[in-house]
Design an enzyme around this catalytic site. Structure first.
Site, PDB file in Angstrom:
ATOM      1  N   PHE B 138       6.275  29.392  -6.231  1.00 39.45           N
ATOM      2  CA  PHE B 138       7.516  28.978  -6.887  1.00 39.45           C
ATOM      3  C   PHE B 138       7.300  27.658  -7.619  1.00 39.45           C
ATOM      4  CE2 PHE B 138       9.772  31.046  -3.046  1.00 39.45           C
ATOM      5  CZ  PHE B 138       9.908  32.258  -3.703  1.00 39.45           C
ATOM      6  N   SER B 139       6.084  27.364  -7.985  1.00 40.54           N
ATOM      7  CA  SER B 139       5.847  25.964  -8.296  1.00 40.54           C
ATOM      8  C   SER B 139       4.884  25.661  -9.437  1.00 40.54           C
ATOM      9  CB  SER B 139       5.337  25.266  -7.032  1.00 40.54           C
ATOM     10  OG  SER B 139       4.336  26.044  -6.414  1.00 40.54           O
ATOM     11  N   CYS B 140       4.391  26.666 -10.137  1.00 37.96           N
ATOM     12  CA  CYS B 140       3.478  26.343 -11.236  1.00 37.96           C
ATOM     13  C   CYS B 140       4.268  25.649 -12.352  1.00 37.96           C
ATOM     14  CB  CYS B 140       2.792  27.594 -11.777  1.00 37.96           C
ATOM     15  SG  CYS B 140       1.736  27.204 -13.174  1.00 37.96           S
ATOM     16  N   CYS B 349     -13.765 -17.120  -7.322  1.00 39.26           N
ATOM     17  CA  CYS B 349     -13.403 -16.411  -8.556  1.00 39.26           C
ATOM     18  C   CYS B 349     -12.032 -16.833  -9.074  1.00 39.26           C
ATOM     19  CB  CYS B 349     -13.456 -14.897  -8.357  1.00 39.26           C
ATOM     20  SG  CYS B 349     -12.124 -14.231  -7.331  1.00 39.26           S
ATOM     21  N   CYS B 352      -7.027 -15.035  -6.819  1.00 42.40           N
ATOM     22  CA  CYS B 352      -5.866 -15.215  -5.950  1.00 42.40           C
ATOM     23  C   CYS B 352      -4.911 -16.238  -6.569  1.00 42.40           C
ATOM     24  CB  CYS B 352      -6.304 -15.658  -4.555  1.00 42.40           C
ATOM     25  SG  CYS B 352      -7.388 -17.093  -4.579  1.00 42.40           S
ATOM     26  N   CYS B 356      -1.135 -15.323  -7.631  1.00 44.55           N
ATOM     27  CA  CYS B 356      -0.075 -16.011  -6.900  1.00 44.55           C
ATOM     28  C   CYS B 356       0.811 -16.776  -7.886  1.00 44.55           C
ATOM     29  CB  CYS B 356      -0.661 -16.946  -5.856  1.00 44.55           C
ATOM     30  SG  CYS B 356       0.617 -17.700  -4.821  1.00 44.55           S
ATOM     31  N   CYS B 383       3.545 -12.041   0.604  1.00 44.50           N
ATOM     32  CA  CYS B 383       3.592 -10.756  -0.119  1.00 44.50           C
ATOM     33  C   CYS B 383       2.233 -10.080  -0.115  1.00 44.50           C
ATOM     34  CB  CYS B 383       4.081 -10.951  -1.541  1.00 44.50           C
ATOM     35  SG  CYS B 383       2.953 -11.912  -2.589  1.00 44.50           S
ATOM     36  N   CYS B 386      -2.483 -11.406  -3.097  1.00 46.35           N
ATOM     37  CA  CYS B 386      -3.785 -12.077  -3.215  1.00 46.35           C
ATOM     38  C   CYS B 386      -4.857 -11.298  -2.462  1.00 46.35           C
ATOM     39  CB  CYS B 386      -3.688 -13.506  -2.699  1.00 46.35           C
ATOM     40  SG  CYS B 386      -2.951 -13.628  -1.056  1.00 46.35           S
ATOM     41  N   CYS B 390      -8.655  -9.898  -3.853  1.00 43.91           N
ATOM     42  CA  CYS B 390      -9.808 -10.682  -3.394  1.00 43.91           C
ATOM     43  C   CYS B 390     -11.019  -9.760  -3.236  1.00 43.91           C
ATOM     44  CB  CYS B 390      -9.512 -11.362  -2.057  1.00 43.91           C
ATOM     45  SG  CYS B 390     -10.947 -12.259  -1.415  1.00 43.91           S
TER      46      CYS B 390
END
Ligand SMILES: Cc1cc2nc3c(=O)[nH]c(=O)nc-3n(C[C@H](O)[C@H](O)[C@H](O)COP(=O)(O)OP(=O)(O)OC[C@H]3O[C@@H](n4cnc5c(N)ncnc54)[C@H](O)[C@@H]3O)c2cc1C
Ligand SMILES: Cc1cc2nc3c(=O)[nH]c(=O)nc-3n(C[C@H](O)[C@H](O)[C@H](O)COP(=O)(O)O)c2cc1C
Ligand code: SF4
Lengths: 432, 415
Positions: B138-140, B349, B352, B356, B383, B386, B390
């Site tokens: 039922f889903s194509c 690097c 972060c 941030c 949150c 970062c 990393c």
């Protein structure tokens, strides 16, 4: 030793793998470790399956990951090379083994004991590989080893900076866990002793004694400051007296030869704070048989390469080495090895001052092995002749492999020979 | 393959040697192919969707386009393939062949009718050829034939009608294969249940556009100058599949066994589907990418996982994550934390710092001389963005640490 990959690095490396059909890397591995499969397993997050693949295919998988000259083996065949660079197979393989140890994951399984005794002579990589394979099949295995500790060349000659003792011991634990019994300081010294093993109830004997005889230029007798490479490397690794650091520190060292052993000896001297280390080789840099990367690393580390240089006489003062009288060579026509022949240039004689000379011009069977193997068909060089498919010798119930059949070769080949003989023994036992 | 634990599972009273199946698609197109898949270790198959020959199926060319992200090939796959283009009789003979030669393996016949009569005939014929289970497609999302595929799946009346039509003519279990291209997947599923379905397969492909050609302005796959909104599959849709399976599994009115599908390549994906309530999994794109050989690693990985966790059977894993998946209003908001930095391993690097500043709480300063972030925990929102960027891992350089009675951090009015 180089640091091991972290899991993320290993996954990233496996992520670069093309997952080839009929993986060419697997064909390039003499030991049958099957990198094509273990890298795929890692890629598909089946990390235990990957570890199990290495361990089951190659009982010395961790050591091979560190010591195999991969640029001429598995990595040479890597299909990613033309579009990228080869997958670092050796490092991935080593990672898997070390990670398995962290996980305390031991995939080796043993079948029910079949109460068949097998004797193995020599506890180097080849003997160990055969022992592990047979033990997995339920055989009861005794290894007879001349030295007080297991590992052969890996334990006694390969310098610690390339393979630490701790790593070797960890790797060998898995073999002990299979119940292999090792009898140390138990050399088998004559043809009769070999024969006797069968009478004592061993149904088959695998001979893997390696090639511990050193060739020599014949320029030296017993001089202070003169070593052959085997003796030198063995002393460097030994914790017993004399302390090699005291002997080498501040000295000028010349290593004669152009193979991996010469490089190992030169690097070891450098690590022992030699003042100046030179490799003296009679042909040119390109013809040096040592591993390409090893040669470059040695150059970078500050070892001098005195190429196209042929020692003709060692100079001494009061029984102590003071220098080498040498001539310059030029390259001539090719010899039987396909390499240009070194031809001395007349009038080029010169003196290289040195305190230490280490000869590393090749290994061969030990002198007394002629006696030990008198009943076997041997090659001109005194190596045991075996059937290529099975490792059977000219004598029934005796199998052989590793360096004593090939001449100085490689650990993965020694492992392969051990597996091959184990398979043949298994088949022969089932037939009888 | 390593020695495996018992991975068998009962699903709709049919015993599967293991829970890993081919899903209905080109990977399950013929008995020859499926036989090889069984040899590699697949426990069963949802056979490529059968249809009647009266409407000739012609696949567009090309019919698929791979979606590559960075250096990762095929994180998604878009296709415009139709149901099978093979003659119905050939397919039925192939199903018979499979049941004869692989009696322990399960063959699910996927069918799609374009009318009620066709659903009836297809169901009878597929059952007659020995299929163990039927799967109603039922889903194509891209059938070119009117009134078929996903169009049925989006119209609940038709789902119930066709399911009960099939229910009335066969005794073997019936699965309804669900489309994710709908707001609430439990509604059509309930209709299927009303119609008599014994189980569900979720999900079919996600209707999508993956790439537009910048020179010709044609979406891929580019079928002679035209592209179409069509089915998207592969790792990119796993999160959607997991959501749908979880919604179905958590729907108490439904209470039907589920075959999970969508983006499965590894034993990890498989286990996640099981944890979210699927009892079986089905795979297409994983096979399109790597071949049947992936099943070896799925089975081994599953077996090792069960050994590690002490599971005695696959059914013990099924649904284990469901109690932990709840509406967001059940979160305990009094528990807050911060990012913890292990700067000894920092490579300098500065990513972060950037994220941030531009997407987090501006709680990181940058020490230009040392090339190191200076993180202020007081101002950290926790949150954790970062930590996502990393590059230092094993273990992660930036990890989450809960802080008791943390003062809430609300950015002040700009000065
Ligand atoms: C310095 C050096 C560096 C090398 N580096 C590498 C490398 O980086 N990578 C690589 O792949 N290969 C390397 N090789 C080659 C590799 O070490 C050998 O090919 C390999 O060890 C051969 O294994 P084997 O088991 O045949 O013999 P061996 O390792 O020589 O072991 C033979 C064992 O038999 C014992 N034995 C000998 N005679 C008797 C007897 N009569 N009774 C009982 N026991 C006996 C010996 O004590 C020894 O333990 C190196 C070799 C040397 C010398
Ligand atoms: C080329 C292609 C053809 C497909 N054909 C069918 C089909 O005929 N019937 C069906 O039910 N699903 C079909 N599907 C959907 C798959 O069975 C599956 O539900 C979907 O691809 C999600 O799983 P995956 O991410 O493992 O591919 C097809 C998928 C692809 C990629
Ligand atoms: S054993 Fe050595 S040659 Fe074989 S795959 Fe491993 S690293 Fe390569």
């Amino acid at each position: 030793m180089e640091p091991c990959f972290t899991p993320d690095q290993a996954y990233a490396e496996a992520g670069r793998c093309l997952l080839c059909f009929d993986a060419p890397c697997s064909k390039g591995c003499p030991a049958g470790t099957d990198p094509g499969t273990f890298i795929r397993k890692l890629r598909l997050r089946n990390i235990k399956g990957a570890i199990a693949t290495v361990k089951n295919n190659n009982i010395l998988g961790g050591i091979c990951g560190i010591l195999c000259p991969v640029s001429g083996l598995c990595e040479k065949e890597c299909a990613a090379t033309p579009i990228d660079r080869p997958i670092q197979i050796g490092r991935v393989q080593r990672f898997l083994i070390e990670h398995g140890r962290k996980l305390k994951f031991n995939p080796l399984e043993k079948k029910e004991p079949n109460n068949i005794n097998i004797a193995i002579i020599g506890c180097g990589p080849s003997g160990l590989s055969c022992a592990a394979e047979l033990a997995k099949e339920g055989f009861s295995v005794d290894i007879f080893e001349k030295k007080p500790k297991p590992g052969g060349v890996m334990r006694y000659l390969i310098p610690d900076h390339r393979l630490s003792k701790e790593f070797l011991n960890e790797e060998l634990k898995d073999i002990s866990s299979l119940g292999v019994n090792i009898r140390y300081k138990s050399p088998v010294e004559s043809g009769e002793e070999l024969e006797k093993l069968l009478k004592e109830g061993y149904r088959a004997v695998y001979i893997a004694t390696g090639t511990w005889g050193m060739k020599s230029l014949g320029l030296a007798s017993v001089y202070k400051g003169f070593y052959n490479a085997k003796e030198f490397l063995e002393k460097c690794k030994s914790t017993e007296k004399p302390d090699m650091k005291k002997i080498i520190s501040g000295k000028r060292v010349c290593v004669i030869g152009g193979g991996d052993t010469a490089i190992d000896a030169a690097e070891s001297a450098l690590i022992l704070d030699a003042k100046d280390v030179s490799i003296v080789y009679r042909r040119s840099f390109a013809q040096m048989p040592g591993d390409e990367n090893g040669k470059i690393e040695a150059l970078k580390s500050g070892i001098n390469f005195l190429i196209l240089t042929q020692p003709v006489k060692y100079l001494t003062n009061g029984g102590r080495i003071t220098g080498i009288e040498a001539v310059r060579n030029k390259l001539g026509t090719s010899d039987t090895s396909g390499r240009p022949r070194p031809v001395p240039i007349s009038g080029s004689s010169h003196i290289i001052s040195t305190d230490i000379i280490i000869e590393a011009i090749g290994f061969g069977p030990e002198d007394d092995s002629k006696m030990l193997f008198e009943k076997f068909k041997l090659s001109e060089k005194g190596l045991i002749l075996v059937d290529e498919k099975t490792g059977t010798t000219s004598k029934k119930s005796f199998y052989a492999g590793g360096d004593i059949t090939r001449g100085p070769s490689l650990i993965p080949e020694a492992v392969a020979d051990g597996k091959r003989a184990a398979k043949a023994i298994l088949e022969d036992m089932e037939l009888s | 393959m390593a020695k495996l634990l018992d991975l068998s599972i009962d699903f709709c009273d049919v015993k599967f040697p293991n829970p890993v199946l081919l899903s209905s698609s080109p990977v399950s197109n013929t008995a020859e192919m499926i036989g090889r898949a069984f040899e590699y270790g697949f426990g069963g198959v949802a056979y490529k969707t059968l249809g009647f020959d009266n409407i000739k199926i012609i696949h567009p060319s090309p019919r698929m386009a791979g979606y590559t992200y960075g250096s990762n090939n095929l994180i998604g796959l878009q296709n415009v393939e139709q149901i099978t283009d093979r003659p119905l009789q050939d397919n039925l003979m192939d199903i018979e062949y499979l049941k004869k030669h692989w009696s322990n393996h399960v063959v699910i016949a996927s069918i799609m009718g374009f009318s009620e009569e066709e659903w009836i005939e297809l169901a009878k014929m597929a059952a007659g050829s020995g299929a163990d289970i039927l799967e109603l497609n039922f889903s194509c999302p891209h059938m070119t034939v009117e009134g078929s595929g996903m169009k049925v799946g989006q119209s609940f009346g038709l789902i119930e009608k066709f399911t009960s039509t099939v229910r009335n003519v066969v005794d073997i279990p019936i699965l309804a294969k669900m489309t994710p291209n709908i707001t609430d997947i439990t509604e059509p599923a309930l209709s299927a249940k009303k119609g008599g379905a014994d189980g569900l397969t979720a999900i079919n492909t996600v209707r999508a556009l993956t790439e537009i050609g910048l020179d010709d302005n044609v979406p891929k796959p580019n079928v002679a100058g035209i592209g179409a909104m069509s089915g998207y599959s592969g790792p990119a849709i796993k999160p959607i599949g997991l959501r749908c399976v979880t919604e179905l599994a958590q729907c108490t009115d439904l209470n039907l066994p589920i075959a999970g599908c969508g983006g499965i390549e590894t034993w990890v994906d498989t286990t996640e589907y099981l944890l979210c309530g699927a009892s079986l999994v089905q795979i297409t794109t994983g096979v399109v990418h790597y071949g049947y050989r992936i099943v070896e690693d799925i089975l081994e990985g599953l077996s090792y996982y069960m050994e590690e966790k002490g599971f005695k059977s696959i059914s013990e894993i099924v649904g284990k994550a469901l109690p932990n998946i709840q509406p967001t209003d059940r979160f305990d908001l009094s528990r807050q934390g911060v990012g913890e930095y292990d700067l000894d391993r920092c490579v300098g690097c500065g990513q972060c710092y950037i994220v941030c500043q531009d997407a987090g709480g501006q709680c990181i300063d940058w020490d230009y001389d040392k090339r190191r972030p200076v993180h202020d925990e007081e101002k950290c929102l926790g949150c954790m963005i970062c930590s996502f960027i990393c590059p230092v891992s094993d273990p992660p350089l930036i990890s989450y640490r809960e802080v008791k009675n943390k003062k809430s951090v609300i950015p002040p009015v700009s000065e």
